[in-house]
Scaffold this active site. Sequence first.
Site, PDB file in Angstrom:
ATOM      1  N   ARG A   1       1.668  -0.982  14.184  1.00 25.50           N
ATOM      2  CA  ARG A   1       0.876  -0.803  12.965  1.00 25.50           C
ATOM      3  C   ARG A   1      -0.458  -0.138  13.310  1.00 25.50           C
ATOM      4  NH1 ARG A   1      -1.119  -5.221   8.348  1.00 25.50           N
ATOM      5  NH2 ARG A   1      -2.608  -3.811   7.364  1.00 25.50           N
TER       6      ARG A   1
ATOM      7  N   ASN B   1       8.153  -4.561   4.788  1.00 25.15           N
ATOM      8  CA  ASN B   1       7.511  -3.290   4.438  1.00 25.15           C
ATOM      9  C   ASN B   1       8.029  -2.158   5.328  1.00 25.15           C
ATOM     10  OD1 ASN B   1       5.779  -3.607   2.224  1.00 25.15           O
ATOM     11  ND2 ASN B   1       4.295  -4.715   3.470  1.00 25.15           N
TER      12      ASN B   1
ATOM     13  N   CYS C   1       8.202  -7.293  -3.696  1.00 25.87           N
ATOM     14  CA  CYS C   1       6.846  -7.185  -3.158  1.00 25.87           C
ATOM     15  C   CYS C   1       5.983  -8.188  -3.905  1.00 25.87           C
ATOM     16  CB  CYS C   1       6.310  -5.774  -3.351  1.00 25.87           C
ATOM     17  SG  CYS C   1       4.595  -5.575  -2.795  1.00 25.87           S
ATOM     18  N   ASP C   2       5.153  -8.927  -3.178  1.00 24.69           N
ATOM     19  CA  ASP C   2       4.323  -9.927  -3.853  1.00 24.69           C
ATOM     20  C   ASP C   2       2.943  -9.397  -4.231  1.00 24.69           C
ATOM     21  OD1 ASP C   2       3.047  -9.860  -1.407  1.00 24.69           O
ATOM     22  OD2 ASP C   2       3.710 -11.846  -0.775  1.00 24.69           O
TER      23      ASP C   2
ATOM     24  N   HIS D   1       4.015  -0.449  -4.555  1.00 20.24           N
ATOM     25  CA  HIS D   1       2.625  -0.097  -4.216  1.00 20.24           C
ATOM     26  C   HIS D   1       2.176   1.155  -4.989  1.00 20.24           C
ATOM     27  CE1 HIS D   1       2.597  -2.397  -0.112  1.00 20.24           C
ATOM     28  NE2 HIS D   1       2.760  -3.177  -1.160  1.00 20.24           N
TER      29      HIS D   1
ATOM     30  N   TYR E   1      -3.024  -0.368  -4.737  1.00 22.51           N
ATOM     31  CA  TYR E   1      -2.672   0.598  -3.692  1.00 22.51           C
ATOM     32  C   TYR E   1      -2.843   2.045  -4.155  1.00 22.51           C
ATOM     33  CZ  TYR E   1      -0.808  -2.712  -0.277  1.00 22.51           C
ATOM     34  OH  TYR E   1      -0.685  -3.693   0.663  1.00 22.51           O
TER      35      TYR E   1
ATOM     36  N   ARG F   1      -7.440  -1.914  10.016  1.00 27.46           N
ATOM     37  CA  ARG F   1      -6.925  -3.154   9.432  1.00 27.46           C
ATOM     38  C   ARG F   1      -6.019  -3.908  10.422  1.00 27.46           C
ATOM     39  NH1 ARG F   1      -7.346  -7.583   6.599  1.00 27.46           N
ATOM     40  NH2 ARG F   1      -5.364  -8.305   5.791  1.00 27.46           N
TER      41      ARG F   1
END
Length: 441
Positions: free
Chosen positions: A93, A147, A169-170, A200, A264, A284
Amino acid sequence: MKKHAITIAGGGSTFTPGIILMLLEHLDTFPIHTIKLYDNDKERQDTVAGACEILLSERAPEITFVSTIDPKEAFSDIDFVMAHIRVGKYKMREQDEKIPLRHGVLGQETCGPGGIAYGMRSIGPVLELVDYMETYSPDAWMLNYSNPAAIVAEATRRLRPHSKVLNICDMPIGIEELMASILGLKSRKEMIVKYYGLNHFGWWYDIRDKEGNDLLPRLREHVAKYGYVTKDKSKQHADASWNDTFAKARDVQRIDPETLPNTYLKYYFFPDEVVAHSNPAYTRANEVMDGREKFVFSECQTIIDTGTARGTALHIDEHASYIVDLAKAIAYNTQERMLLIVENNGAIPNIDPEAMVEIPCLVGSTGPEPLTVGPIPPFQKGLMEQQVAVEKLVVEAWVTKSYQALWQAITLSRTVPSATVAKALLDDLIEANKAFWPELS
């Protein structure tokens, strides 16, 4: 009431303890007899599993607990797979975020080139989980929130079209909890929402209470001034970067004041601003590794060392109860109205019927029944068609091992300024992802 067997795929995730706590919280309405953890990283999973085994022994000793790296053991005799895998873990990531930033492009986990890179890593392993489930428990359902959900959903639609996979997706649920707080409601479940978009990448266009009163004007007024920032600070995220995103919704909403945006969208509408405010040396991913990652594994190790979970600081992410609601809807045919990522198939008649859209569905024992949205405005239609093309090109690139298709996908992303930048980015991403992507030609 039937008791169920659950496999959590991605058992070594920092989110796994919270999911188990959430399942325990709902045992009265969704009883469980077995919880299995499955991961391909035994060392990482062992730490999480060691803590979860103690936690379960103290709070629900009647539940059988299994931790395994063997697919047959993990996926046999189960009713549901809750999948939240992170292929490449946080180290990859970090690359997804930092490589684009080196090119002056947005570095984000699910949006733009970073999301595309993550999608290319995720497709094969998610399909592998589907195949394990269908081999060993063909009647089970997979609730997939791995994801980047949009690319994963397109891959399952195209490559496993008859599989029992629900992609969820929450994030909209978290935003709806903020909306409920803004309105002074106890829960988002007091609202009936209409929403359309992609994962998103969507908009609320009608929100009412159970009596049919229109709540949208009050929400629009608040968001126009404050974004999704609320007076109740407990509803806000612990990390400053997230709260900046909630506040930025104010600017996103100005582009179409008649609707309320998914947060998003800021990454697609203001990528230059996001880049300008990013630290290319500390993204992040670093925040998460230094924060949540260390916290969860430290807490798990403390539980193992002390032999008890009493007094642990591990906690439930409240909006994660959405996953249990989804499982209950399937198990007990509740016909609950829920936002899911499903094949469009005419629900939005003026875009691609094969687009994977995020819209309200009624969910029962046979799966989701998408609700009709109707034609959408030109602004959203154009944005969504462009993003759908990106997602389809990524899956095409993975299937055909096509460099050209992936270059096109990155070029088409609203976050990338030119094909020249897209090509340079792609070449760097290929180098970083050699261990994960198919070899492109």
